[in-house]
Design an enzyme around this catalytic site. Structure first.
Site, short mmCIF file in Angstrom:
data_model
loop_
_atom_site.label_atom_id
_atom_site.label_comp_id
_atom_site.label_asym_id
_atom_site.label_seq_id
_atom_site.Cartn_x
_atom_site.Cartn_y
_atom_site.Cartn_z
N CYS A 93 -37.06 -10.76 -11.44
CA CYS A 93 -37.51 -9.37 -11.49
C CYS A 93 -36.31 -8.44 -11.42
O CYS A 93 -35.40 -8.67 -10.61
CB CYS A 93 -38.44 -9.11 -10.30
SG CYS A 93 -39.10 -7.44 -10.23
N HIS A 135 -47.40 -10.33 -13.69
CA HIS A 135 -46.24 -9.93 -12.86
C HIS A 135 -46.13 -8.41 -12.84
O HIS A 135 -45.94 -7.80 -11.77
CB HIS A 135 -44.97 -10.58 -13.46
CG HIS A 135 -43.69 -10.16 -12.80
ND1 HIS A 135 -42.85 -11.06 -12.18
CD2 HIS A 135 -43.09 -8.95 -12.69
CE1 HIS A 135 -41.80 -10.40 -11.69
NE2 HIS A 135 -41.92 -9.11 -12.01
N GLU A 136 -46.26 -7.79 -14.02
CA GLU A 136 -46.10 -6.33 -14.10
C GLU A 136 -47.27 -5.60 -13.44
O GLU A 136 -47.06 -4.59 -12.76
CB GLU A 136 -45.94 -5.88 -15.56
CG GLU A 136 -44.72 -6.46 -16.28
CD GLU A 136 -43.40 -6.27 -15.54
OE1 GLU A 136 -43.25 -5.30 -14.80
OE2 GLU A 136 -42.53 -7.15 -15.69
N HIS A 139 -46.89 -5.27 -9.79
CA HIS A 139 -46.03 -4.16 -9.35
C HIS A 139 -46.85 -2.91 -9.06
O HIS A 139 -46.50 -2.12 -8.19
CB HIS A 139 -45.00 -3.81 -10.44
CG HIS A 139 -43.76 -4.64 -10.41
ND1 HIS A 139 -42.88 -4.63 -9.36
CD2 HIS A 139 -43.23 -5.50 -11.33
CE1 HIS A 139 -41.85 -5.44 -9.62
NE2 HIS A 139 -42.05 -5.99 -10.81
CO CO Z 1 -40.79 -7.37 -11.69
#
Ligand code: CO
Length: 161
Positions: A93, A135-136, A139
């Site tokens: 990341c 993953h995004e 966030h």
């Molecule tokens: Co990331």
């Protein structure tokens, strides 16, 4: 105004916040479009496959990702389906520099979102594309891949990330 954003890294508290929904009316404004362009450029310069707005200090539900051969914008994303079968991938990341590790995530997902033109959209994503989208989206909920790592492969987790 600089042409790219500085990237926010751990342990910044803003990476741990839940980001807010984007007002659909805002999307087609020149200011918002310029933000998307700058976020896209930041991802390119940083050599990321994805970047979420909180990674540049903007806690709104937006991410950019290279999906297939295209760079796409996802606004207010939600998953409407997630497979039971998982795929294990080594993740890293931009906000967690130097640290990599294995993460298990659903292998196939259906994502609904608003695109950069303000249109409602849906995609079915598999394997690496599905991993990037998850993953995004994490966030946007203040979740980092280090929270889900089964084994660290490179780097060490700093205290209080
Ligand atoms: Co990331």
């Amino acid at each position: 105004m600089s042409d790219i954003f500085p990237i926010v890294t751990i342990p910044a508290p803003s990476l741990r916040e839940r980001s807010i929904e984007v007002d659909k009316k805002e999307i087609t404004t020149p200011k918002f479009q310029a933000f998307l362009d700058k976020l896209t450029k930041t991802m390119g310069i940083a050599d990321g496959v994805g970047i979420a707005a909180p990674q540049v200090g903007i806690n709104k539900r937006i991410f950019i990702a290279n999906i297939g051969h295209e760079t796409r914008t996802f606004i207010n994303p939600i998953f409407t389906k997630q497979s039971d079968s998982l795929v294990e991938t080594e993740e890293g990341c931009l906000s967690v520099p130097g640290i990599f590790g294995m993460v298990n995530r659903p292998k196939k997902i259906t994502i609904q979102f608003i695109d950069r033109h303000g249109r409602q959209a849906e995609m079915i994503l598999k394997n690496f594309d599905a991993v990037v989208a998850q993953h995004e989206t994490d966030h946007l909920d203040g979740i980092l891949f280090i929270d889900k790592v089964t084994d660290f492969t490179r780097g060490q987790l700093p205290i209080s990330s």
